[in-house]
Motif scaffolding. Structure first.
Motif, PDB file in Angstrom:
ATOM      1  N   LYS A 653       0.819  -1.203   0.000  1.00 44.08           N
ATOM      2  CA  LYS A 653       0.000   0.000   0.000  1.00 44.08           C
ATOM      3  C   LYS A 653       0.855   1.256   0.000  1.00 44.08           C
ATOM      4  O   LYS A 653       0.515   2.245  -0.632  1.00 44.08           O
ATOM      5  CB  LYS A 653      -0.900   0.009   1.248  1.00 44.08           C
ATOM      6  CG  LYS A 653      -2.072  -0.944   1.180  1.00 44.08           C
ATOM      7  CD  LYS A 653      -2.752  -1.083   2.512  1.00 44.08           C
ATOM      8  CE  LYS A 653      -3.372   0.248   2.907  1.00 44.08           C
ATOM      9  NZ  LYS A 653      -4.104   0.103   4.195  1.00 44.08           N
ATOM     10  N   ARG A 657       3.380   4.256  -6.411  1.00 45.23           N
ATOM     11  CA  ARG A 657       2.309   3.809  -7.281  1.00 45.23           C
ATOM     12  C   ARG A 657       2.683   3.896  -8.764  1.00 45.23           C
ATOM     13  O   ARG A 657       1.954   3.348  -9.604  1.00 45.23           O
ATOM     14  CB  ARG A 657       1.082   4.682  -7.041  1.00 45.23           C
ATOM     15  CG  ARG A 657       0.505   4.572  -5.628  1.00 45.23           C
ATOM     16  CD  ARG A 657      -0.066   3.177  -5.448  1.00 45.23           C
ATOM     17  NE  ARG A 657      -0.582   2.941  -4.094  1.00 45.23           N
ATOM     18  CZ  ARG A 657      -1.824   3.266  -3.737  1.00 45.23           C
ATOM     19  NH1 ARG A 657      -2.649   3.861  -4.579  1.00 45.23           N
ATOM     20  NH2 ARG A 657      -2.221   3.021  -2.516  1.00 45.23           N
ATOM     21  N   GLY A 658       3.734   4.536  -9.016  1.00 45.92           N
ATOM     22  CA  GLY A 658       4.100   4.666 -10.410  1.00 45.92           C
ATOM     23  C   GLY A 658       3.468   5.899 -11.059  1.00 45.92           C
ATOM     24  O   GLY A 658       2.748   6.667 -10.396  1.00 45.92           O
ATOM     25  N   PRO A 659       3.893   6.098 -12.254  1.00 47.10           N
ATOM     26  CA  PRO A 659       3.377   7.283 -12.952  1.00 47.10           C
ATOM     27  C   PRO A 659       1.864   7.171 -13.185  1.00 47.10           C
ATOM     28  O   PRO A 659       1.318   6.073 -13.184  1.00 47.10           O
ATOM     29  CB  PRO A 659       4.128   7.306 -14.268  1.00 47.10           C
ATOM     30  CG  PRO A 659       4.492   5.892 -14.499  1.00 47.10           C
ATOM     31  CD  PRO A 659       4.686   5.268 -13.174  1.00 47.10           C
ATOM     32  N   ARG A 660       1.313   8.300 -13.414  1.00 44.87           N
ATOM     33  CA  ARG A 660      -0.105   8.309 -13.683  1.00 44.87           C
ATOM     34  C   ARG A 660      -0.320   7.698 -15.053  1.00 44.87           C
ATOM     35  O   ARG A 660       0.292   8.125 -16.033  1.00 44.87           O
ATOM     36  CB  ARG A 660      -0.630   9.738 -13.645  1.00 44.87           C
ATOM     37  CG  ARG A 660      -2.139   9.834 -13.812  1.00 44.87           C
ATOM     38  CD  ARG A 660      -2.573  11.285 -13.685  1.00 44.87           C
ATOM     39  NE  ARG A 660      -2.456  11.740 -12.299  1.00 44.87           N
ATOM     40  CZ  ARG A 660      -3.409  11.546 -11.386  1.00 44.87           C
ATOM     41  NH1 ARG A 660      -4.518  10.907 -11.707  1.00 44.87           N
ATOM     42  NH2 ARG A 660      -3.263  12.014 -10.173  1.00 44.87           N
ATOM     43  N   ARG A 661      -1.280   6.868 -15.166  1.00 43.30           N
ATOM     44  CA  ARG A 661      -1.520   6.112 -16.398  1.00 43.30           C
ATOM     45  C   ARG A 661      -2.999   5.727 -16.469  1.00 43.30           C
ATOM     46  O   ARG A 661      -3.719   5.734 -15.417  1.00 43.30           O
ATOM     47  CB  ARG A 661      -0.635   4.885 -16.475  1.00 43.30           C
ATOM     48  CG  ARG A 661      -0.749   3.987 -15.237  1.00 43.30           C
ATOM     49  CD  ARG A 661       0.343   2.953 -15.200  1.00 43.30           C
ATOM     50  NE  ARG A 661       0.249   2.108 -14.006  1.00 43.30           N
ATOM     51  CZ  ARG A 661       0.743   2.391 -12.831  1.00 43.30           C
ATOM     52  NH1 ARG A 661       1.374   3.575 -12.651  1.00 43.30           N
ATOM     53  NH2 ARG A 661       0.589   1.582 -11.842  1.00 43.30           N
ATOM     54  N   LYS A 662      -3.321   5.305 -17.557  1.00 40.42           N
ATOM     55  CA  LYS A 662      -4.715   4.973 -17.783  1.00 40.42           C
ATOM     56  C   LYS A 662      -4.941   3.518 -17.451  1.00 40.42           C
ATOM     57  O   LYS A 662      -4.035   2.707 -17.647  1.00 40.42           O
ATOM     58  CB  LYS A 662      -5.103   5.254 -19.228  1.00 40.42           C
ATOM     59  CG  LYS A 662      -5.040   6.734 -19.619  1.00 40.42           C
ATOM     60  CD  LYS A 662      -5.370   6.915 -21.091  1.00 40.42           C
ATOM     61  CE  LYS A 662      -5.277   8.409 -21.482  1.00 40.42           C
ATOM     62  NZ  LYS A 662      -5.481   8.601 -22.951  1.00 40.42           N
ATOM     63  N   LEU A 663      -6.159   3.277 -17.018  1.00 42.82           N
ATOM     64  CA  LEU A 663      -6.480   1.900 -16.646  1.00 42.82           C
ATOM     65  C   LEU A 663      -6.621   1.064 -17.923  1.00 42.82           C
ATOM     66  O   LEU A 663      -6.882   1.589 -19.005  1.00 42.82           O
ATOM     67  CB  LEU A 663      -7.778   1.862 -15.856  1.00 42.82           C
ATOM     68  CG  LEU A 663      -7.735   2.505 -14.471  1.00 42.82           C
ATOM     69  CD1 LEU A 663      -9.164   2.559 -13.891  1.00 42.82           C
ATOM     70  CD2 LEU A 663      -6.834   1.745 -13.578  1.00 42.82           C
ATOM     71  N   PRO A 664      -6.449  -0.197 -17.687  1.00 38.42           N
ATOM     72  CA  PRO A 664      -6.644  -1.041 -18.871  1.00 38.42           C
ATOM     73  C   PRO A 664      -8.088  -0.926 -19.417  1.00 38.42           C
ATOM     74  O   PRO A 664      -9.009  -0.556 -18.699  1.00 38.42           O
ATOM     75  CB  PRO A 664      -6.346  -2.448 -18.369  1.00 38.42           C
ATOM     76  CG  PRO A 664      -5.820  -2.317 -17.026  1.00 38.42           C
ATOM     77  CD  PRO A 664      -6.061  -0.932 -16.544  1.00 38.42           C
ATOM     78  N   SER A 665      -8.199  -1.321 -20.622  1.00 33.41           N
ATOM     79  CA  SER A 665      -9.496  -1.157 -21.280  1.00 33.41           C
ATOM     80  C   SER A 665     -10.569  -2.046 -20.638  1.00 33.41           C
ATOM     81  O   SER A 665     -11.718  -1.646 -20.448  1.00 33.41           O
ATOM     82  CB  SER A 665      -9.413  -1.470 -22.781  1.00 33.41           C
ATOM     83  OG  SER A 665      -8.930  -2.788 -22.943  1.00 33.41           O
ATOM     84  N   GLY A 666     -10.149  -3.240 -20.323  1.00 30.62           N
ATOM     85  CA  GLY A 666     -11.138  -4.150 -19.752  1.00 30.62           C
ATOM     86  C   GLY A 666     -11.657  -3.680 -18.404  1.00 30.62           C
ATOM     87  O   GLY A 666     -12.806  -3.792 -18.043  1.00 30.62           O
ATOM     88  N   ILE A 667     -10.815  -3.127 -17.605  1.00 33.78           N
ATOM     89  CA  ILE A 667     -11.239  -2.676 -16.272  1.00 33.78           C
ATOM     90  C   ILE A 667     -12.139  -1.452 -16.396  1.00 33.78           C
ATOM     91  O   ILE A 667     -13.110  -1.308 -15.670  1.00 33.78           O
ATOM     92  CB  ILE A 667     -10.013  -2.371 -15.380  1.00 33.78           C
ATOM     93  CG1 ILE A 667      -9.268  -3.626 -15.128  1.00 33.78           C
ATOM     94  CG2 ILE A 667     -10.467  -1.704 -14.094  1.00 33.78           C
ATOM     95  CD1 ILE A 667      -7.940  -3.426 -14.478  1.00 33.78           C
ATOM     96  N   THR A 670     -15.522  -2.627 -16.965  1.00 30.58           N
ATOM     97  CA  THR A 670     -16.283  -3.225 -15.872  1.00 30.58           C
ATOM     98  C   THR A 670     -17.000  -2.193 -15.024  1.00 30.58           C
ATOM     99  O   THR A 670     -18.168  -2.381 -14.675  1.00 30.58           O
ATOM    100  CB  THR A 670     -15.371  -4.083 -14.974  1.00 30.58           C
ATOM    101  OG1 THR A 670     -14.290  -3.309 -14.538  1.00 30.58           O
ATOM    102  CG2 THR A 670     -14.933  -5.326 -15.715  1.00 30.58           C
ATOM    103  N   PRO A 671     -16.292  -1.115 -14.569  1.00 31.89           N
ATOM    104  CA  PRO A 671     -17.024  -0.169 -13.734  1.00 31.89           C
ATOM    105  C   PRO A 671     -18.199   0.446 -14.480  1.00 31.89           C
ATOM    106  O   PRO A 671     -19.205   0.756 -13.889  1.00 31.89           O
ATOM    107  CB  PRO A 671     -16.012   0.906 -13.365  1.00 31.89           C
ATOM    108  CG  PRO A 671     -14.872   0.713 -14.277  1.00 31.89           C
ATOM    109  CD  PRO A 671     -14.908  -0.687 -14.791  1.00 31.89           C
TER     110      PRO A 671
END
Lengths: 672, 274
Positions: A653, A657-667, A670-671
């Motif tokens: 936790k 977290r790493g650089p800001r990036r876009k979520l994968p397409s599949g995820i 889902t939302p």
């Protein structure tokens, strides 16, 4: 220092010892002088026959005064003796003197020296025979000193005169008769020469000896001991010559020493194994010494006047043989200057001893030396360096006599007067003298008598040592040294030492170790106590609570009808008792229940953490115990589970977290 | 709620089958899409290997840190594979030049490291900048072996290099995903995560390249030590724990235990006798 002191202390002891010996010898001499004629008596008659009458005549002539020596004249006993005594003495001389062994020459030179040069040479060697105890025996009755062994040897020799050579050979310790043959030859020649005895100057003799020595120098020097033995045969004459004058107390002359040195040289030659060349040379020398032999014969005749003198002349001949030449030198100078009876006795004793050793010869001295050696070790060292070699020699001879007489001594000195007075003892001793076996018994008894003597010395030493120790023990001095500081410090030192000791005792951690062991025991005991408590509590509570309660209830129920009408109080009591029991049981149950619920119960605070070991048998019997056991186990588990739940931590936790990036397409879908 | 859901999601994922963590993660994100970004960033999943067509099909490891949409940036060509559109690329994250230099150096160096320790596999290092401070940066060191086999070792080292005063702090969160499979008969898989931190005095008067080398050397030493420790922990956790469980099922050392008991009793008696 102590060693030196001890050495210095030994000398007076020895002196005292020797003095005692002298006294004993003198006492013995007195006895023997009484029995002396008995010793002289046994002269064998065949010996008298064996010797030619010419010799008797010569001796008679000498006795008549042709060769009357000064000393004899001084003694004034020359003409007092009868012809029988002379014959006996002469026979004794012939039997034991070196004449028979070819040592006649040894006697002749003495006589010659005594005649020709009475000044020095006579004083050197002729004295020992002059000091013969026979002379003193007639006059003073103490001059003759002969040990019993020596006397017995003389007796034996007399008995076996014919087999002298054999005896000399048979005796192991008295020398080796190697040269006896040569000596006998020389003696025969000398006997023949004695007939034409002519006085000759000492110088001529000396020259002849020197010649011999020169001849001897060519040959390697043999061993000193044997050289003495052999020299006694051919050169014993030479050795005897210087000694006779020395005993007369005549002042010494340096040429004497030279002569003695010559003797030293000559002896080895003679000692060598018999060679033809040596024999020839000896013969030539003897021929050249015809005059000497004649003079010797003359001197001998003068000696023969006294039986005793003759005997001791023969004895004295052996004596110089025994002694080394170096000793002879000193003898001339010192010992014989004062002619005391004691000295004479000493010399006589020596001469006697030596005489006894004549045919066995020199081994007498080594014995004495060997016997003496252990007693005075210091004097050994003194002998070579000692100025009074004569005294040392005399001491040796005395020691011999002591060694022999020591065994008799302790008895005699204790009762000297009584012994003298008691005739039977003397007679016994005379008998003993005739029997060597008794002597051997005495010899056996000697060590027993030596023992008390040793402790006496020790006592003296110890007394001295004690005195020294008493003087030294001011070892309180050491005490004084310890308190090197002040007296207060001395008093303080002890408590300081004790305090140090106490400190040291405190320092080691040993008690800690001891304590560590009791801890384990204490724990074990606590364990036991816990067990016992649990068991007692459980066991007591159970029966008291349940069984007794039940019994009480039963009894109460039984008693109720009885008590209802009679005694309300009693019923009340019974009811109360029942209530109490029930309460107790309930309390016990509560306790057990509380135990299950919380560890921090009052009664088990300390025991909650420690594991409670309950034996299997008890667990099976009591249900409460089972509860207790279960409660322990069960109560411990739940809190652990509770604690584990929040323990989960997610390290991921807090990480980057790493650089800001876009979520994968599949995820993303889902939302939506 | 977000935090609790997040923690709850993490707890669930920890207790679920590690071999199905990807599926479970996707399902959780489906349940709570708001947690998707955090869960994707916080939950380590087995690494995937892609080939960089821009770098002669050189393999590189793919994780959430080099992902953008459905593409992964290749450390070799610094391009996303598959390629993103220009619009997407404008928003796609790329390291700064300095960090990229450091990233290239790190990839080269850890590739050597991988070859030395794994004798195969794939390694990739991705770095990114942290805020405005140019000196601070973060990254991830990926090591994977056994992609084509039933067993695999996935090492994920999230590094944070922070300059705090005169010191440089290296904080590394390491997760190792171990999967041991033997033809469907037995599988042993799990993950172990540890976080370590170590500070080094900040170097002075060093050039950029030198500073990069210094960082790489420090990171390499840290990763090396951590991996070795993690390997030992895995050996203990997985194999020794399984052994204990195995012994709990059936005690084969009853005799030895009885002997031990007797020995202990004797010792106690001896102590009591003392």
């Amino acid at each position: 220092m102590t060693g030196l002191m001890s050495v210095s202390e030994r000398d007076p002891e020895l002196d005292s010892y020797l003095e005692r010996v002298k006294q004993l010898d003198e006492s013995r001499q007195g006895r023997r002088n009484r029995s002396g004629p008995s010793t002289v008596k046994p002269k064998p008659a065949h010996l008298n026959q064996s010797y030619p009458a010419e010799d008797f005549k010569k001796a008679q002539v000498i006795l008549d005064g042709e060769y009357v020596s000064e000393r004899y004249e001084s003694e004034g006993r020359v003409g007092t003796y009868s012809e029988m005594a002379y014959r006996s003495a002469y026979n004794y001389e012939q039997t034991f003197s070196p004449k028979k062994h070819g040592r006649n020459s040894s006697l002749s030179p003495h006589k010659q020296t005594s005649l020709s040069s009475p000044s020095k040479i006579t004083s050197s060697r002729v004295e020992p025979p002059s000091l013969s105890k026979f002379d003193d025996h007639g006059a003073h009755s103490k001059t003759f000193v002969v040990s019993e062994e020596d006397y017995l040897l003389l007796r034996k020799l007399k008995a076996n005169i014919g087999d002298d050579d054999v005896e000399s050979e048979s005796l192991p310790s008295r020398g080796k008769p190697r040269e006896l043959r040569t000596l006998e030859k020389n003696s025969r020649e000398l006997r023949t020469l004695e007939k034409n005895h002519r006085p000759q100057s000492n110088f001529s003799k000396r020259n002849s000896y020197t010649d011999i020595s020169s001849d001897d120098e060519e040959t390697p020097p043999p061993l000193p001991s044997r050289s003495v033995l052999h020299s006694s045969g051919g050169n014993s004459d030479e050795a005897d010559i210087p000694r006779a004058p020395a005993r007369r107390g005549v002042p010494k002359i340096p040429p004497k020493r030279a002569q003695f040195e010559v003797h030293n040289n000559t002896k080895p030659r003679v000692t060598g194994p018999p060679r033809k060349a040596d024999l020839d040379s000896n013969i030539e020398e003897m021929e050249g010494k015809d005059e000497e032999t004649s003079t010797n014969q003359g001197s001998f005749s003068s000696l023969v006047k006294d039986k005793r003198k003759e005997l001791y002349s023969s004895i004295a001949r052996t004596r110089p043989k025994e002694k080394p030449d170096l000793e002879i030198k000193s003898d001339d100078e010192q010992d014989w200057r004062p002619e005391n009876n004691e000295q004479k006795s000493r010399s006589a004793g020596k001469s006697n001893l030596s005489q006894l050793s004549v045919q066995p010869q020199r081994h007498v001295e080594p014995r004495s030396a060997r016997r003496q050696a252990p007693l005075p070790p210091t004097k050994r060292a003194e002998r070579p360096t000692g100025i009074d070699t004569e005294r040392s020699f005399s001491v040796d001879s005395q020691v011999k006599s002591n060694a022999k007489s020591e065994h008799l001594i302790p008895k005699v000195p204790l009762k000297p007067v009584s012994l003298r007075e008691c005739p039977p003892k003397e007679s016994k001793r005379g008998v003993e003298d005739d029997k060597p076996i008794l002597d051997a018994a005495r010899l056996k008894l000697r060590p027993v008598k030596e023992r008390p003597q040793v402790p006496e010395k020790r006592v003296s030493l110890t007394s001295k040592k004690d005195a020294e120790q008493n003087a030294v023990p001011p070892k309180p001095i050491l005490r004084t040294v310890k308190p090197s500081g002040t007296s207060k410090e001395t008093h303080e030192n002890i408590p300081e030492a004790l305090a140090k000791r106490e400190k040291l005792a405190k320092a080691p951690p040993v008690p800690q170790r001891k304590i560590s062991m009791p801890d384990a025991l204490k724990r074990a005991e606590t364990m036991r106590q816990n067990r016992s408590k649990n068991l007692t509590t459980t066991t007591k509570e159970k029966p008291v609570s349940m069984d007794e309660g039940n019994e009480a209830l039963l009894m109460a129920r039984k008693l109720r009808p009885l008590s209802d009408g009679n005694n309300l109080k009693g019923t009340n009591h019974n009811n109360l008792s029942e209530n109490d029991d029930v309460q107790q049981n309930s309390n016990n149950l509560r306790r057990f229940l509380e135990k299950e619920k919380s560890k921090t119960f009052d009664g088990f605070d300390g025991n909650a953490q420690s594991p409670v070991a309950i034996p299997f048998m008890v667990q099976g019997t009591g249900a409460e115990v089972k509860k207790l056991f279960k409660s322990k186990t069960e109560s411990s588990l739940p809190p652990a589970k509770k604690g584990n739940a929040p323990a989960l931590t997610h390290v991921t936790k807090s990480r980057a977290r790493g650089p800001r990036r876009k979520l994968p397409s599949g995820i993303e879908l889902t939302p939506n | 709620m977000s935090t609790e859901a997040f923690d709850a999601a993490l707890d669930i994922l920890r207790r679920l089958d590690p071999t199905k963590i990807e599926k479970n993660l996707a399902q959780l994100i489906q349940l709570e899409p708001s947690l998707a970004e955090d869960l994707l960033a916080s939950v380590d999943t087995p690494l995937q290997i892609k080939k960089d067509p821009n770098a002669s099909q050189r393999e590189f490891l793919c994780c959430d840190y080099n992902r953008d949409i459905d593409s992964h940036r290749s450390p070799w060509s610094n391009q996303y594979v598959p390629a993103l559109s220009t619009e997407e690329l404008e928003e796609s994250p790329f390291p700064s030049e300095s960090v990229r230099k450091l990233e290239v150096l790190a990839n080269d160096s850890f590739d050597i490291y991988r070859d030395l320790y794994y004798e195969g596999g794939v390694s990739s290092v991705y770095l990114w900048d942290l805020g405005d401070n140019s000196s601070d940066f973060a990254g991830v060191v990926l090591l994977k072996k056994g992609d084509k086999s039933l067993s695999s070792w996935d090492g994920i080292h999230i590094i944070e290099v922070l300059q705090e005063g005169s010191e440089v702090v290296y904080r590394i969160t390491t997760t190792i995903i171990l999967h041991l499979g033997a033809a469907r008969k037995m599988t042993l898989s799990g993950n172990l995560t540890r976080q370590t931190e170590k500070s080094f005095p900040a170097p002075s008067k060093l050039s950029e390249d030198q500073l990069h080398v210094w960082h790489i050397s420090n990171l390499g030493s840290l990763v090396e030590t951590i991996e070795s420790q993690m390997r030992n922990l895995l050996e203990v956790v997985y194999f020794d724990k399984t052994r204990d469980i195995y012994h709990e099922l059936r005690d084969s050392s009853s005799q030895t235990s009885s002997q031990n008991k007797t020995a202990h009793e004797e010792v106690i008696k001896g102590l009591q006798g003392m």
